[in-house]
Design an enzyme around this catalytic site. Structure first.
Site, short mmCIF file in Angstrom:
data_model
loop_
_atom_site.label_atom_id
_atom_site.label_comp_id
_atom_site.label_asym_id
_atom_site.label_seq_id
_atom_site.Cartn_x
_atom_site.Cartn_y
_atom_site.Cartn_z
N ARG A 111 -1.56 9.80 12.92
CA ARG A 111 -0.88 10.14 11.68
C ARG A 111 -0.63 11.63 11.65
NH1 ARG A 111 -4.01 8.13 6.55
NH2 ARG A 111 -4.04 6.24 7.82
N SER B 33 0.01 4.71 6.02
CA SER B 33 -0.80 4.14 4.96
C SER B 33 -0.35 4.67 3.59
CB SER B 33 -2.28 4.42 5.22
OG SER B 33 -3.11 3.72 4.31
N HIS B 34 -1.27 5.25 2.84
CA HIS B 34 -1.01 5.66 1.46
C HIS B 34 -0.45 7.08 1.37
CE1 HIS B 34 -4.99 6.82 2.75
NE2 HIS B 34 -5.01 7.76 1.85
N ASP C 281 -0.57 -0.01 -1.97
CA ASP C 281 -0.15 1.18 -1.22
C ASP C 281 1.04 0.86 -0.33
OD1 ASP C 281 -1.37 -0.24 0.86
OD2 ASP C 281 -2.31 1.53 1.72
N ASP D 114 1.64 0.28 2.88
CA ASP D 114 1.65 -0.79 3.88
C ASP D 114 0.94 -2.05 3.43
OD1 ASP D 114 -0.82 0.64 4.10
OD2 ASP D 114 -1.16 -0.24 6.07
N ASP E 91 -2.23 -2.82 2.39
CA ASP E 91 -3.62 -3.22 2.63
C ASP E 91 -4.57 -2.73 1.53
OD1 ASP E 91 -3.56 -0.55 3.37
OD2 ASP E 91 -4.50 -0.83 5.32
N ARG E 92 -4.12 -1.82 0.67
CA ARG E 92 -4.96 -1.32 -0.43
C ARG E 92 -4.38 -1.78 -1.76
NH1 ARG E 92 -7.60 4.00 1.62
NH2 ARG E 92 -6.85 4.12 3.76
N GLU F 89 -14.26 -1.63 1.17
CA GLU F 89 -14.50 -0.19 1.19
C GLU F 89 -14.16 0.40 -0.18
OE1 GLU F 89 -13.82 1.30 5.63
OE2 GLU F 89 -11.93 0.91 4.61
N SER G 139 -12.40 2.81 -0.74
CA SER G 139 -11.06 3.39 -0.71
C SER G 139 -9.98 2.35 -1.02
CB SER G 139 -10.79 4.05 0.65
OG SER G 139 -11.05 3.14 1.71
N LYS H 123 -7.86 -5.29 5.93
CA LYS H 123 -7.94 -5.38 4.47
C LYS H 123 -6.59 -5.87 3.96
CE LYS H 123 -7.62 -0.28 4.30
NZ LYS H 123 -8.05 0.05 5.67
#
Length: 567
Positions: free
Chosen positions: A28, A122-123, A293, A295, A297-298, A381, A383, A394
């Protein structure tokens, strides 16, 4: 298929020293670096492909997806051209390059692919001034374990050339199969463009009672929901699953068009950045709110009037109510996993259910071994990530469907469910404070000095008085994890201070952006008395935070007056 075979070229290159993947095989970096540095992306993609043994790579199938952020289309084209040149036989790609991270994991497992490449940061923010990332998932559908990430990094440091078919062009918008004849290849290279939602949706149908959720969202006294895709990858999934399949009104879903810059917003589902959703929920019109988020996963859960469900509480409440989900009634519950910084609320549920809890370092890759070996059914998690053994990632939408299943079964509000949980198990007050964008050298010395202080034997038994509170140090360590499956040891995963009343302070260094560093400070305190469950977490935790700031000197040594983000 084209008449003239497409040439396969070998391009000379020089290595970069900074392509060490962060946890889970991801690289990243600022998007501008990918665009400006010659061969920066091809170098890393070649390193990923070369990390797969040649005999496993030749003719294999891989999955490719992105969260739709800026530079994804260009990067997808390069990945396709290099996969073809490196002997990959078939690529499965989401239409328009779009696939959520959970969907990539799902497809890898469904078709038994060799792995997948996910183009996401990600986020983190998108756009030309934002972040871009490349993540590699292995054959079990999960993030690359450390041994694979280390192999990728070693290859990246010595790379001298990469293989590519620069004349190969695909149409990402057209569903179906596209085949290409390559020079010196006996079989054609195949690309299959698939609907980004369908395969994943079919898996969800086998896990949940969709009729019960649909009745909740459409029947008498229907639950009004508000779901924010934050202009990331989840827009198509929210519309197809929650609206089309489960009957939620179309206006329940907002920000569902994936945008390259996420609408100029930070696609991170927390109280700091998901303010549009928070304000809508505060109005009282909606009984359930969720955000995802970039992608997918959150996730974040909100109740009516903006009632916030912390990620650690969400994990524990899901664990305590797994019987509301048909999948777990059929499969049973074998164990739970949580990252070390995540609150110990899950542990109390596990104790009541008589199942083990595995405490791992931060990073979803550590859960994969536990799930593959049948030890773990649910992981999470702090997060904002939760998932189960249906995948090896996740899964934000899965977690939202679990919550809707719980609401349908218990016929209570989000807030009532949370308060009932606290009454039964006690409340874990918890906060995370992020000091972002720090000089890596500064963070190294802060953590080095802090470790020397707290791991010295004389630190045990020390007392800290803050106002009327007195905290006595019971245990300290630098957390290390021994994988119960293969014995792998992972060291230096955060500094823990545990007090005699079971309160915890944790310091952890995070460097997922690769350029600047972040120190994360976690504080946790347990309260059994229901009459004390209505306090503000930061107020309850302020004495612990004062101790943390005193012993770390983080403000003095960084010049900061406070954290960047509090969650």
């Amino acid at each position: 298929m084209e008449g003239t075979p497409i040439p396969v070229l070998t391009v000379p290159t020089a290595p970069y020293e900074d392509q060490r993947p962060a946890g889970g095989g991801g690289l990243r970096r600022p998007t501008g670096l990918f665009e400006a540095q010659r061969n920066y992306l091809p170098n890393f993609i070649q390193s990923v492909l070369s990390s797969i043994d040649l005999r496993d790579r030749q003719g294999c199938t891989m999955v490719v997806g992105s969260d739709g952020r800026y530079f994804s289309r260009t990067a997808t084209e390069i990945v396709v051209q290099m996969a073809a040149a490196n002997g990959i036989g078939r690529l499965i790609i989401g239409q328009n390059g779009i696939l959520s991270t959970p969907a990539v994991s799902c497809i890898i497992r469904k078709i038994k692919a060799a792995g997948g490449i996910i183009l996401t940061a990600s986020h983190c923010p998108g756009g030309p001034g934002g972040q871009f990332g490349v993540k590699f998932n292995v054959a079990n559908g999960g993030p690359a374990p450390d041994v694979v990430s280390d192999k990728i990094y070693q290859i990246s440091k010595t790379i001298e050339e990469y293989a590519i078919c620069p004349d190969l062009r695909i149409d990402l918008s057209r569903l179906g199969r596209q085949e290409f004849d390559l020079e010196n290849k006996f079989k054609p290279f195949r690309v299959e463009i698939v609907d980004p939602v369908d395969i994943y949706l079919n898996l969800l149908r086998t896990i949940f009672d969709f009729s019960a959720i649909k009745s909740l969202l459409t029947g008498p006294g229907q639950l009004k929901i508000r779901v924010d895709a934050m202009h990331g990858v989840m827009g198509p999934y929210v519309r197809k699953v929650l609206c089309d399949e489960l009957g939620a009104p179309a206006n329940s879903a907002i920000n569902c068009v994936p945008l390259e810059d996420f609408g100029g917003q930070h696609p991170d589902p927390n109280l700091t950045y998901a303010t549009t959703l928070l304000e809508a929920m505060k109005g009282g019109e909606y009984g359930f709110g969720a955000a995802f988020d970039a992608d997918g996963d959150r996730y974040m859960i909100l109740g009516q009037n903006g009632f916030f469900v912390s990620p650690s509480d969400s994990l524990a409440i899901i664990a305590a109510n797994l019987s509301c989900v048909p999948y777990f009634r059929q499969m049973g519950v074998r164990g739970f996993g949580r990252s070390m910084p995540t609150s110990m609320a899950l542990d109390r549920v596990a104790k009541s259910m008589k199942v083990p809890v595995y405490e791992t370092p931060a990073g979803w890759r550590f859960f994969s071994n536990l799930m593959d070996s049948g030890r773990c059914s649910l992981c999470g998690e702090e997060s904002f990530g939760t998932g189960s053994d249906h995948l090896r990632e996740k899964d934000g939408l899965w977690a939202v469907l679990v919550w809707l299943s719980i609401l349908a079964a218990r016929k209570q509000s989000v807030e009532d469910i949370v308060r009932d949980h606290w009454a039964k198990f006690g409340r874990h007050y918890y906060c995370r404070f992020d000091y972002e964008g720090l000089e890596p050298k500064t963070t190294y010395y802060i953590m080095r000095d802090l470790e020397a202080l707290v791991t010295d034997k004389s630190f045990i038994g020390q007392q800290f008085a803050v106002g009327s509170h007195v905290y006595s140090v019971a245990k300290t360590d630098s957390f290390e994890y021994v994988d119960p499956v293969d014995g792998t040891v992972t060291k230096k995963q955060g500094l823990r201070i545990i007090f005699s009343d079971a309160s915890r302070l944790i310091f952890r260094l995070s460097s997922s952006s690769g350029v600047r560093a972040t120190i994360r400070l976690y504080a946790e305190s347990y309260e059994r008395d229901p009459s004390s469950h209505d306090q503000e977490p930061q107020a309850v935790l302020s004495p612990l935070i004062a101790i943390a700031l005193k012993i770390s000197q983080i403000h003095e040594r960084t010049g900061r007056r406070g954290p960047t983000v509090i969650t």
